[in-house]
Write a protein that holds these residues in place. Structure first.
Motif, PDB file in Angstrom:
ATOM      1  N   ILE A  64       1.561   2.059 -12.609  1.00 40.85           N
ATOM      2  CA  ILE A  64       1.832   0.618 -12.641  1.00 40.85           C
ATOM      3  C   ILE A  64       3.223   0.392 -12.075  1.00 40.85           C
ATOM      4  O   ILE A  64       4.184   1.009 -12.530  1.00 40.85           O
ATOM      5  N   MET A  65       3.327  -0.469 -11.094  1.00 38.27           N
ATOM      6  CA  MET A  65       4.624  -0.745 -10.490  1.00 38.27           C
ATOM      7  C   MET A  65       4.857  -2.247 -10.431  1.00 38.27           C
ATOM      8  O   MET A  65       3.931  -3.036 -10.582  1.00 38.27           O
ATOM      9  N   PHE A  66       6.114  -2.617 -10.257  1.00 38.14           N
ATOM     10  CA  PHE A  66       6.392  -4.015  -9.924  1.00 38.14           C
ATOM     11  C   PHE A  66       7.297  -4.062  -8.706  1.00 38.14           C
ATOM     12  O   PHE A  66       8.075  -3.144  -8.442  1.00 38.14           O
ATOM     13  N   MET A  67       7.149  -5.122  -7.931  1.00 34.93           N
ATOM     14  CA  MET A  67       7.936  -5.308  -6.724  1.00 34.93           C
ATOM     15  C   MET A  67       8.210  -6.793  -6.549  1.00 34.93           C
ATOM     16  O   MET A  67       7.527  -7.640  -7.121  1.00 34.93           O
ATOM     17  N   ASP A  68       9.238  -7.105  -5.753  1.00 36.11           N
ATOM     18  CA  ASP A  68       9.632  -8.491  -5.555  1.00 36.11           C
ATOM     19  C   ASP A  68       8.729  -9.194  -4.555  1.00 36.11           C
ATOM     20  O   ASP A  68       8.183  -8.579  -3.623  1.00 36.11           O
ATOM     21  N   ALA A  69       8.600 -10.501  -4.727  1.00 35.30           N
ATOM     22  CA  ALA A  69       7.702 -11.302  -3.891  1.00 35.30           C
ATOM     23  C   ALA A  69       8.178 -11.437  -2.451  1.00 35.30           C
ATOM     24  O   ALA A  69       7.390 -11.788  -1.571  1.00 35.30           O
ATOM     25  N   ASP A  70       9.469 -11.161  -2.191  1.00 35.30           N
ATOM     26  CA  ASP A  70       9.971 -11.307  -0.826  1.00 35.30           C
ATOM     27  C   ASP A  70       9.656 -10.096   0.055  1.00 35.30           C
ATOM     28  O   ASP A  70       9.982 -10.088   1.244  1.00 35.30           O
ATOM     29  N   ASN A  71       9.029  -9.055  -0.539  1.00 36.32           N
ATOM     30  CA  ASN A  71       8.623  -7.879   0.232  1.00 36.32           C
ATOM     31  C   ASN A  71       9.824  -7.174   0.867  1.00 36.32           C
ATOM     32  O   ASN A  71       9.707  -6.574   1.939  1.00 36.32           O
ATOM     33  N   ALA A  72      10.985  -7.230   0.189  1.00 37.47           N
ATOM     34  CA  ALA A  72      12.192  -6.611   0.739  1.00 37.47           C
ATOM     35  C   ALA A  72      12.025  -5.106   0.891  1.00 37.47           C
ATOM     36  O   ALA A  72      12.546  -4.501   1.831  1.00 37.47           O
ATOM     37  N   THR A  73      11.314  -4.494  -0.035  1.00 34.00           N
ATOM     38  CA  THR A  73      10.911  -3.091   0.085  1.00 34.00           C
ATOM     39  C   THR A  73       9.409  -3.064   0.322  1.00 34.00           C
ATOM     40  O   THR A  73       8.642  -3.501  -0.544  1.00 34.00           O
ATOM     41  N   PRO A  74       8.949  -2.605   1.471  1.00 29.22           N
ATOM     42  CA  PRO A  74       7.507  -2.626   1.773  1.00 29.22           C
ATOM     43  C   PRO A  74       6.721  -1.708   0.859  1.00 29.22           C
ATOM     44  O   PRO A  74       7.228  -0.688   0.394  1.00 29.22           O
ATOM     45  N   ILE A  75       5.482  -2.082   0.605  1.00 30.13           N
ATOM     46  CA  ILE A  75       4.640  -1.322  -0.321  1.00 30.13           C
ATOM     47  C   ILE A  75       4.432   0.112   0.142  1.00 30.13           C
ATOM     48  O   ILE A  75       4.211   1.005  -0.680  1.00 30.13           O
ATOM     49  N   SER A  76       4.546   0.378   1.429  1.00 28.84           N
ATOM     50  CA  SER A  76       4.361   1.743   1.937  1.00 28.84           C
ATOM     51  C   SER A  76       5.362   2.726   1.336  1.00 28.84           C
ATOM     52  O   SER A  76       5.101   3.940   1.285  1.00 28.84           O
ATOM     53  N   GLU A  77       6.493   2.220   0.812  1.00 27.23           N
ATOM     54  CA  GLU A  77       7.486   3.097   0.199  1.00 27.23           C
ATOM     55  C   GLU A  77       6.983   3.739  -1.093  1.00 27.23           C
ATOM     56  O   GLU A  77       7.569   4.698  -1.578  1.00 27.23           O
ATOM     57  N   ILE A  78       5.876   3.224  -1.640  1.00 29.52           N
ATOM     58  CA  ILE A  78       5.319   3.835  -2.848  1.00 29.52           C
ATOM     59  C   ILE A  78       4.895   5.278  -2.580  1.00 29.52           C
ATOM     60  O   ILE A  78       4.853   6.102  -3.496  1.00 29.52           O
ATOM     61  N   GLU A  79       4.619   5.602  -1.326  1.00 24.19           N
ATOM     62  CA  GLU A  79       4.198   6.968  -1.001  1.00 24.19           C
ATOM     63  C   GLU A  79       5.314   7.984  -1.279  1.00 24.19           C
ATOM     64  O   GLU A  79       5.046   9.161  -1.519  1.00 24.19           O
ATOM     65  N   LYS A  80       6.569   7.520  -1.235  1.00 22.73           N
ATOM     66  CA  LYS A  80       7.685   8.400  -1.583  1.00 22.73           C
ATOM     67  C   LYS A  80       7.692   8.717  -3.076  1.00 22.73           C
ATOM     68  O   LYS A  80       8.226   9.740  -3.503  1.00 22.73           O
ATOM     69  N   PHE A  81       7.106   7.813  -3.875  1.00 24.03           N
ATOM     70  CA  PHE A  81       7.130   7.960  -5.325  1.00 24.03           C
ATOM     71  C   PHE A  81       6.073   8.934  -5.842  1.00 24.03           C
ATOM     72  O   PHE A  81       6.302   9.661  -6.816  1.00 24.03           O
ATOM     73  N   LEU A  82       4.914   8.918  -5.224  1.00 25.78           N
ATOM     74  CA  LEU A  82       3.749   9.601  -5.790  1.00 25.78           C
ATOM     75  C   LEU A  82       3.962  11.101  -6.017  1.00 25.78           C
ATOM     76  O   LEU A  82       3.531  11.622  -7.062  1.00 25.78           O
ATOM     77  N   PRO A  83       4.632  11.839  -5.109  1.00 21.36           N
ATOM     78  CA  PRO A  83       4.841  13.267  -5.375  1.00 21.36           C
ATOM     79  C   PRO A  83       5.632  13.532  -6.652  1.00 21.36           C
ATOM     80  O   PRO A  83       5.408  14.550  -7.317  1.00 21.36           O
ATOM     81  N   PHE A  84       6.526  12.614  -7.010  1.00 22.21           N
ATOM     82  CA  PHE A  84       7.335  12.828  -8.215  1.00 22.21           C
ATOM     83  C   PHE A  84       6.505  12.661  -9.481  1.00 22.21           C
ATOM     84  O   PHE A  84       6.767  13.315 -10.493  1.00 22.21           O
ATOM     85  N   PHE A  85       5.510  11.789  -9.442  1.00 19.89           N
ATOM     86  CA  PHE A  85       4.610  11.701 -10.593  1.00 19.89           C
ATOM     87  C   PHE A  85       3.827  13.001 -10.745  1.00 19.89           C
ATOM     88  O   PHE A  85       3.592  13.466 -11.863  1.00 19.89           O
ATOM     89  N   ASP A  86       3.446  13.597  -9.620  1.00 21.06           N
ATOM     90  CA  ASP A  86       2.750  14.888  -9.673  1.00 21.06           C
ATOM     91  C   ASP A  86       3.648  15.985 -10.249  1.00 21.06           C
ATOM     92  O   ASP A  86       3.163  16.970 -10.822  1.00 21.06           O
ATOM     93  N   GLN A  87       4.973  15.804 -10.101  1.00 22.12           N
ATOM     94  CA  GLN A  87       5.930  16.793 -10.607  1.00 22.12           C
ATOM     95  C   GLN A  87       6.287  16.563 -12.075  1.00 22.12           C
ATOM     96  O   GLN A  87       7.111  17.293 -12.633  1.00 22.12           O
ATOM     97  N   GLY A  88       5.711  15.543 -12.683  1.00 23.20           N
ATOM     98  CA  GLY A  88       5.937  15.323 -14.108  1.00 23.20           C
ATOM     99  C   GLY A  88       6.891  14.195 -14.454  1.00 23.20           C
ATOM    100  O   GLY A  88       7.194  13.990 -15.634  1.00 23.20           O
ATOM    101  N   TYR A  89       7.363  13.442 -13.458  1.00 26.22           N
ATOM    102  CA  TYR A  89       8.208  12.286 -13.768  1.00 26.22           C
ATOM    103  C   TYR A  89       7.344  11.159 -14.315  1.00 26.22           C
ATOM    104  O   TYR A  89       6.181  10.987 -13.935  1.00 26.22           O
ATOM    105  N   ASP A  90       7.936  10.360 -15.211  1.00 21.78           N
ATOM    106  CA  ASP A  90       7.236   9.240 -15.842  1.00 21.78           C
ATOM    107  C   ASP A  90       7.603   7.902 -15.221  1.00 21.78           C
ATOM    108  O   ASP A  90       6.803   6.963 -15.249  1.00 21.78           O
ATOM    109  N   VAL A  91       8.817   7.813 -14.697  1.00 23.18           N
ATOM    110  CA  VAL A  91       9.341   6.580 -14.113  1.00 23.18           C
ATOM    111  C   VAL A  91      10.011   6.939 -12.791  1.00 23.18           C
ATOM    112  O   VAL A  91      10.845   7.845 -12.740  1.00 23.18           O
ATOM    113  N   VAL A  92       9.646   6.238 -11.721  1.00 24.78           N
ATOM    114  CA  VAL A  92      10.276   6.443 -10.420  1.00 24.78           C
ATOM    115  C   VAL A  92      10.756   5.083  -9.926  1.00 24.78           C
ATOM    116  O   VAL A  92       9.986   4.115  -9.898  1.00 24.78           O
TER     117      VAL A  92
END
Length: 241
Positions: free
Chosen positions: A90-118
């Motif tokens: 579950i993520m939240f992002m700003d309505a102005d799209n200042a950070t594009p949703i494609s950046e979520i791909e940088k987050f996913l490997p860290f969840f696989d490594q056991g992180y709870d919050v990225v």
């Protein structure tokens, strides 16, 4: 991950919410996981809610709108996550799209490594910031962060960027404890996460200052007051398991 939930708080965003939702939907429909987009319209004075409803029925069918009469960005994110979001992440992002949703791909490997919050950051890799804020806002941000690190979340360089993701377990555990319903809610979210033993990873992300945002200068004063309230709540043990 089987499903991603994206929560977007939106206050008077009728001029750009349609473009943001179409960009999100266009990207996410190409991925190999399910998704939902929850737009929490936050005490708006314009047609943001109606626009999201129209898109939900036509071109962005994985979107759904919540319409809140009481204001506060933190309230909007909290309600969206607790009442509507069901994803494994579950993520939240700003309505102005200042950070594009494609950046979520940088987050996913860290969840696989056991992180709870990225969380996304403008300051771990400043070269990723495409269009910067005015100098006075950068200065206020850095001075504020020094105090935030001292009092609440040591080691986190950017607590306030509106691009954060959580495992479902962490999100559903953290957000019921959130009491700050205005701009400073990010500080409380991260404080709670640390107090409850969740692993946090800060990741540099692309970010562009679009202008036309709704963060007033008074928000810095309100957030400072909220920071001291968070510290007191933390010291009193209200965030511990």
């Amino acid at each position: 991950m089987k499903k991603l939930s994206v929560v977007i708080p939106a206050y008077n965003e009728e001029k750009r919410i349609a473009e943001t939702l179409k960009n999100l939907d266009g990207y996410l429909e190409k991925q190999n996981y399910e998704y939902e987009i929850v737009v929490v319209v936050n005490n708006t004075k314009d047609r943001t809610y109606e626009i999201v409803q129209e898109l939900e029925k036509t071109t962005v069918q994985n979107a759904k709108a919540m319409n809140l009469k009481e204001g506060g960005k933190g309230n909007a994110v909290k309600r969206g996550i607790l009442e509507s979001a069901s994803g494994d992440i579950i993520m939240f992002m700003d309505a102005d799209n200042a950070t594009p949703i494609s950046e979520i791909e940088k987050f996913l490997p860290f969840f696989d490594q056991g992180y709870d919050v990225v969380i996304g950051s403008r300051y771990t890799n400043p070269d990723l910031v495409k269009v910067k804020q005015p100098f006075y806002r950068i200065l206020l941000s850095r001075l504020s962060n020094m105090l935030i690190q001292l009092l609440a979340v040591p080691g986190i360089k950017d607590t306030q960027l509106g691009f954060k993701a959580f495992t479902n377990t962490a999100a559903k555990d953290i957000f019921p404890l959130v009491t700050v319903l205005r701009w400073g809610f990010d500080m409380e979210v991260l404080t709670i996460a640390l107090k409850r033993g969740y692993k946090i990873k800060e990741v540099g992300v692309s970010w562009t200052e679009h202008g036309g945002g709704h963060v007033p200068m008074i928000a810095y004063v309100e957030s400072l007051i909220d920071l001291f309230k968070i510290k007191l709540r933390s010291l009193s043990g209200k965030y511990k398991k």
